[in-house]
Motif scaffolding. Structure first.
Motif, mmCIF file in Angstrom:
data_model
loop_
_atom_site.group_PDB
_atom_site.id
_atom_site.type_symbol
_atom_site.label_atom_id
_atom_site.label_comp_id
_atom_site.label_asym_id
_atom_site.label_seq_id
_atom_site.Cartn_x
_atom_site.Cartn_y
_atom_site.Cartn_z
ATOM 1 N N GLU A 122 0.832 -1.210 0.000
ATOM 2 C CA GLU A 122 0.000 0.000 0.000
ATOM 3 C C GLU A 122 0.864 1.256 0.000
ATOM 4 O OE1 GLU A 122 -3.327 0.290 2.568
ATOM 5 O OE2 GLU A 122 -4.073 -1.698 2.048
ATOM 6 N N ILE A 123 1.973 1.182 0.690
ATOM 7 C CA ILE A 123 2.865 2.347 0.723
ATOM 8 C C ILE A 123 3.274 2.730 -0.689
ATOM 9 C CG2 ILE A 123 5.178 3.118 1.390
ATOM 10 C CD1 ILE A 123 4.933 1.517 3.937
ATOM 11 N N LEU A 124 3.639 1.710 -1.451
ATOM 12 C CA LEU A 124 4.069 1.985 -2.818
ATOM 13 C C LEU A 124 2.926 2.420 -3.703
ATOM 14 C CD1 LEU A 124 6.703 -0.595 -3.989
ATOM 15 C CD2 LEU A 124 6.934 1.835 -3.566
ATOM 16 N N ALA A 125 1.760 1.820 -3.499
ATOM 17 C CA ALA A 125 0.603 2.196 -4.306
ATOM 18 C C ALA A 125 0.314 3.677 -4.091
ATOM 19 C CB ALA A 125 -0.603 1.340 -3.927
ATOM 20 N N LYS A 126 0.363 4.078 -2.834
ATOM 21 C CA LYS A 126 0.102 5.485 -2.507
ATOM 22 C C LYS A 126 1.137 6.385 -3.181
ATOM 23 C CE LYS A 126 -2.055 7.096 0.593
ATOM 24 N NZ LYS A 126 -3.331 7.505 0.551
ATOM 25 N N GLN A 127 2.385 5.968 -3.100
ATOM 26 C CA GLN A 127 3.460 6.767 -3.689
ATOM 27 C C GLN A 127 3.276 6.923 -5.206
ATOM 28 O OE1 GLN A 127 7.529 5.813 -2.268
ATOM 29 N NE2 GLN A 127 7.980 5.554 -4.438
ATOM 30 N N ARG A 161 13.122 14.530 15.231
ATOM 31 C CA ARG A 161 11.786 13.951 15.085
ATOM 32 C C ARG A 161 11.876 12.558 14.448
ATOM 33 N NH1 ARG A 161 11.312 19.158 13.318
ATOM 34 N NH2 ARG A 161 11.096 18.530 11.145
ATOM 35 N N LEU A 162 11.582 11.537 15.276
ATOM 36 C CA LEU A 162 11.731 10.147 14.830
ATOM 37 C C LEU A 162 10.365 9.514 14.558
ATOM 38 C CD1 LEU A 162 14.253 8.773 17.510
ATOM 39 C CD2 LEU A 162 14.752 9.947 15.362
ATOM 40 N N GLY A 163 10.327 8.639 13.563
ATOM 41 C CA GLY A 163 9.107 7.872 13.312
ATOM 42 C C GLY A 163 9.445 6.391 13.268
ATOM 43 N N VAL A 164 8.423 5.552 13.410
ATOM 44 C CA VAL A 164 8.633 4.112 13.411
ATOM 45 C C VAL A 164 7.723 3.485 12.360
ATOM 46 C CG1 VAL A 164 8.183 2.027 14.730
ATOM 47 C CG2 VAL A 164 9.329 3.940 15.818
ATOM 48 N N LEU A 165 8.272 2.532 11.616
ATOM 49 C CA LEU A 165 7.462 1.867 10.590
ATOM 50 C C LEU A 165 7.775 0.374 10.574
ATOM 51 C CD1 LEU A 165 5.589 2.916 8.198
ATOM 52 C CD2 LEU A 165 7.558 2.502 6.743
ATOM 53 N N HIS A 166 6.740 -0.444 10.733
ATOM 54 C CA HIS A 166 6.981 -1.886 10.606
ATOM 55 C C HIS A 166 5.726 -2.596 10.124
ATOM 56 C CE1 HIS A 166 4.800 -2.596 14.307
ATOM 57 N NE2 HIS A 166 5.512 -1.661 14.892
ATOM 58 N N GLY A 167 5.915 -3.844 9.791
ATOM 59 C CA GLY A 167 4.863 -4.595 9.126
ATOM 60 C C GLY A 167 3.631 -4.890 9.964
ATOM 61 N N LYS A 168 3.753 -4.762 11.285
ATOM 62 C CA LYS A 168 2.591 -5.098 12.099
ATOM 63 C C LYS A 168 1.656 -3.909 12.307
ATOM 64 C CE LYS A 168 4.332 -9.052 14.629
ATOM 65 N NZ LYS A 168 4.989 -9.417 15.892
ATOM 66 N N MET A 169 2.035 -2.751 11.776
ATOM 67 C CA MET A 169 1.145 -1.600 11.910
ATOM 68 C C MET A 169 0.003 -1.714 10.900
ATOM 69 S SD MET A 169 4.261 1.142 12.215
ATOM 70 C CE MET A 169 3.360 2.566 11.720
ATOM 71 N N THR A 170 -1.098 -1.047 11.176
ATOM 72 C CA THR A 170 -2.193 -1.069 10.199
ATOM 73 C C THR A 170 -1.803 -0.197 9.007
ATOM 74 O OG1 THR A 170 -3.254 0.908 11.076
ATOM 75 C CG2 THR A 170 -3.883 -1.199 12.075
ATOM 76 N N SER A 171 -2.500 -0.413 7.891
ATOM 77 C CA SER A 171 -2.177 0.358 6.692
ATOM 78 C C SER A 171 -2.318 1.842 6.953
ATOM 79 C CB SER A 171 -3.121 -0.007 5.562
ATOM 80 O OG SER A 171 -3.065 -1.363 5.346
ATOM 81 N N LYS A 184 0.655 3.077 8.814
ATOM 82 C CA LYS A 184 1.819 3.115 7.920
ATOM 83 C C LYS A 184 1.741 4.312 6.993
ATOM 84 C CE LYS A 184 1.871 -1.631 7.056
ATOM 85 N NZ LYS A 184 1.966 -2.710 6.124
ATOM 86 N N ASP A 185 0.559 4.497 6.431
ATOM 87 C CA ASP A 185 0.334 5.635 5.534
ATOM 88 C C ASP A 185 0.677 6.954 6.187
ATOM 89 O OD1 ASP A 185 -0.452 4.536 3.269
ATOM 90 O OD2 ASP A 185 -2.560 5.158 3.380
ATOM 91 N N ARG A 186 0.198 7.059 7.434
ATOM 92 C CA ARG A 186 0.385 8.326 8.132
ATOM 93 C C ARG A 186 1.881 8.583 8.318
ATOM 94 N NH1 ARG A 186 1.366 9.252 13.087
ATOM 95 N NH2 ARG A 186 0.790 7.157 13.754
ATOM 96 N N VAL A 187 2.578 7.566 8.826
ATOM 97 C CA VAL A 187 4.006 7.734 9.090
ATOM 98 C C VAL A 187 4.766 8.026 7.793
ATOM 99 C CG1 VAL A 187 6.090 6.552 9.878
ATOM 100 C CG2 VAL A 187 3.950 6.286 11.129
ATOM 101 N N MET A 188 4.441 7.244 6.761
ATOM 102 C CA MET A 188 5.140 7.422 5.487
ATOM 103 C C MET A 188 4.862 8.822 4.937
ATOM 104 S SD MET A 188 7.244 5.472 4.160
ATOM 105 C CE MET A 188 8.280 6.446 3.057
ATOM 106 N N GLY A 189 3.608 9.250 5.084
ATOM 107 C CA GLY A 189 3.231 10.587 4.619
ATOM 108 C C GLY A 189 4.029 11.658 5.342
ATOM 109 N N GLU A 190 4.145 11.489 6.643
ATOM 110 C CA GLU A 190 4.874 12.488 7.428
ATOM 111 C C GLU A 190 6.356 12.514 7.055
ATOM 112 O OE1 GLU A 190 1.975 12.163 11.355
ATOM 113 O OE2 GLU A 190 4.102 11.620 11.556
#
Ligand SMILES: Nc1ncnc2c1ncn2[C@@H]1O[C@H](COP(=O)(O)OP(=O)(O)OP(=O)(O)O)[C@@H](O)[C@H]1O
Length: 673
Positions: free
Chosen positions: A308-313, A496-506, A509-515
């Motif tokens: 989904e991250i890539l689809a959004k991108q 400002r640190l963020g965390v991203l991993h596979g167990k997060m909901t889409s 993940k979207d929010r973090v990736m967006g930020e």
């Protein structure tokens, strides 16, 4: 003696041997010549420093005495022969070969081969073989009961004394690629004069095999083309305008592959093309430009990404580039709201010209396209054959473009989809700088994070990647959560640190990736969910914790997340280096930035890249070649096959018919049916 004569014309092949050979599929002299070794044994001349029990050596030895076989534990027998050699007495132990003594006579001199071990004044060896010829390389054939290596070599000698192989490739190709003639290659394959000759012979035969394979692919496709009528797209006059609107200049390689795809679109036969390019070479823009042309022709386009991250991108990129041209673009993933989803599905059903970017949500049953003109899948090894086929089934006429960043999935796709055309982006955008890569011991973390702080201070961003989400049991590896805790209080305090991993909901993940994309987060601590395709050009540092845990191809993918803009970028591998092998492996990353080279090294590390190894690869039907290992050669072979196959002149056509015929006749193991 004719090449198609029965093997029974050979001296030493009576009824019994004939049947044995036939059971191996060897009926004619040609079959015998095409019965390729499965490996090669190489021997060195004996030398004191090689008596280590490891190296295969040859040694001249005179038999002093033989013992009667004695019984040892486990019902085995042991026969010991003692030889005199220039390096001292040699004790040769033979297990379960009670009659071995009969092959030797006291006082006679023999050349024997095996692995020898120095034990004081003596040498020892187990089950050494008698070397009948003084050669350095001996082919090892696939054998069966009653058919020995020695027998095959004797028969092959007889055949090769009498027959000559006619050349079956045009001399222009041989010259251009520096290939040895067929006859020389076949001889050296069975009786290699030396390693160099063997290498040349294998290259020639592999080329030949892959050339034939390519011809077969082309034949398969032309049959397919003749049967399915696809759609014809004209070149949109607005393509030039679109290209002008891109904020950078396309590389010549990008322009070339775009042309290749547009050419395919103009033809009525549906395209089936693989777009290959190293990480960051700019594949997405190629997909978008060619999708644009499809929409301009009143059709729909689908762009499927593995996450989904890539689809959004990709969606955002499409909107940014194509919306100004009035192109309708939608995003369809598992997280799309019901209402939006229904609206999108209806638009698709009604045949509205548009591009839909999404994940495998695109292949769900209720997604119906109408006028689907082109399907792009951003492969990256993630989609199974079935998934791809399901998208294909949404429209038989649609053009298909498969994108891939590494040679491994690329080859797999080629074997699975024998009728894919190949487009390669073989150069990077001009403004790219080499990513400075460093290998640090885990204890040098302070230095590593200093670099991160420096870059962040300059306005850049960074990734920190680690193999685990939670702490592992021994607490040895750094997990995402653990690192976050540690870094936020220590080395990266105040950033400002963020965390991203596979167990997060889409959604998370979207929010973090967006930020992170917007620069609101300065450092992203992540697992390999960011491995594939993520594109934030402002990011200039990639820290990989526990780098020893990753394969080379994966490290290359990870490193490819930085250096995607004009900024000098850095990749720092922090590793627990406990062995020289680990160090050497990781140092390949420091030395090379070429994805193809790294993938090859990766394969070698895993032991499949043996130079003289000859094994059947997958279900491609190739005997001598391995599409992954021999990829560079395959590309050459494919290119030549295309020239010969596609040429329109009577000369090309004659050559093509002749080659296809010869392939069929002289290399029947690559049959065309
Ligand atoms: N010709 C070019 N000149 C400068 N920048 C370019 C060019 N082509 C693409 N880019 C930019 O390079 C970056 C990488 O492109 P893209 O995301 O398409 O890479 P990719 O080939 O898909 O790589 P990956 O396999 O890592 O996903 C993007 O920011 C893109 O806008």
């Amino acid at each position: 003696m004719e090449i198609n004569d029965s093997i029974r014309v050979l001296k030493g092949v009576g009824e019994k041997t004939g049947l044995l050979l036939e059971s191996l599929g060897i009926f004619t002299l040609l079959d015998l010549l095409l019965y390729f070794p499965r490996a090669y044994d190489t021997f060195r001349d004996a030398e004191e420093s090689y008596f280590n029990g490891q190296d295969k050596l040859k040694l001249s030895a005179t038999l002093l005495k033989k013992t009667r076989p004695i019984r040892t534990g486990g019902g085995r027998t042991l026969t010991t022969l003692t030889f005199d050699t220039e390096y001292g007495p040699l004790k040769a132990m033979y297990f379960n070969m009670p009659y071995i003594g009969n092959a030797f006579q006291v006082g006679e001199n023999y050349r024997i081969t095996g692995k020898f071990l120095r034990k004081g004044k003596n040498l020892e060896t187990v089950n050494p073989a008698l070397l009948r010829e003084d050669v350095e390389i001996i082919p090892v054939y696939p054998l069966s009961k009653g058919v020995t290596n020695h027998l095959l070599r004797r028969l092959l000698t007889q055949v090769l004394e009498r027959v000559i192989f006619n050349e079956n490739l045009p001399s222009s190709i041989l010259q251009e690629e520096g290939l040895v003639p067929l006859d020389e290659a076949v001889r050296n394959l069975h009786f290699p004069a030396d390693e160099e000759k063997l290498r040349q012979a294998l290259t020639r035969m592999r080329f030949q095999e892959m050339f034939a394979y390519s011809m077969k692919i082309l034949l398969a496709r032309s049959l397919r083309d003749a049967s399915t009528a696809g759609q014809v797209f004209r070149m949109s006059p607005r393509l030039a305008q679109l290209k002008e609107a891109i904020p950078f200049q396309l590389t010549p390689a990008q322009n070339r592959v775009i042309r290749e795809i547009l050419q395919d679109q103009k033809k009525s036969a549906p395209m089936n093309r693989l777009l290959q390019g190293d990480v960051g070479s700019g594949k997405t823009i190629v997909a978008l430009i060619t999708l644009f042309n499809v929409v301009e022709n009143g059709c729909q386009g689908a762009f499927m990404a593995p996450t989904e991250i890539l689809a959004k991108q990709h969606y955002k990129e499409a909107v940014r580039l194509l919306s100004p041209f009035g192109v309708e673009i939608e995003e369809l993933t598992g997280s799309t709201k019901k209402k939006d989803r229904e609206r999108i599905l209806q638009a698709l059903r009604e045949g509205k010209p548009m591009i839909v970017v999404g994940t495998h949500a695109l292949i769900e049953e209720d997604v119906e396209f109408s006028h689907l003109g082109m399907i792009v899948t951003d492969e990256q090894h993630r989609f199974g054959v079935n998934q791809r086929a399901r998208l294909r089934n949404k429209s038989q006429e649609a053009e298909v473009l498969v994108m891939s960043a590494t040679p491994i999935p690329r080859t797999m796709a080629l074997t699975l989809y024998a009728d894919l055309d190949l487009s390669v982006i073989d150069e990077m955008p001009r403004d790219r700088k080499i990513i400075e890569t460093e290998l640090l011991d885990a204890r040098e973390r302070e230095k590593c994070y200093r670099k991160v702080r420096d870059e962040v201070a300059k306005g850049r961003q960074a990734y920190v990647v680690t193999p685990l989400i939670d702490l592992d049991e021994e607490g040895e590896l750094n997990s995402v959560m653990g690192l976050y805790e540690e870094l936020s209080k220590g080395e990266l305090k105040g950033i400002r640190l963020g965390v991203l991993h596979g167990k997060m909901t889409s959604k998370e993940k979207d929010r973090v990736m967006g930020e992170f994309s917007l620069g609101e987060l300065q450092v992203l601590i992540a697992t390999t969910v960011i491995e594939v395709g993520v594109n934030v050009p402002n990011a200039s540092v990639m820290v990989i914790e526990n780098a020893e845990r990753f394969g080379l191809a994966q490290l290359h993918q990870l490193r490819g997340r930085v250096g995607r803009g004009a900024y000098q970028s850095y990749c720092i591998m922090l590793a627990q280096i406990r062995s020289q092998t680990t160090r050497e492996r990781l140092e390949i990353m420091v030395k090379s930035h070429d994805g193809f080279f790294i993938a090859e090294e990766d394969l070698k590390q895993r032991g499949t890249g043996e130079l003289f190894g000859v094994q059947q690869s997958g279900n491609s039907g190739l005997v001598l070649s391995d599409l992954t290992r021999d990829y560079a050669l395959f590309q050459k072979a494919h290119r030549h096959a295309r020239t010969v196959y596609g040429g329109n002149s009577p000369e090309d056509q004659r050559l093509r018919a002749q080659i296809l015929d010869r392939i069929q006749r002289s290399l029947k193991y690559i049959s065309l049916d």
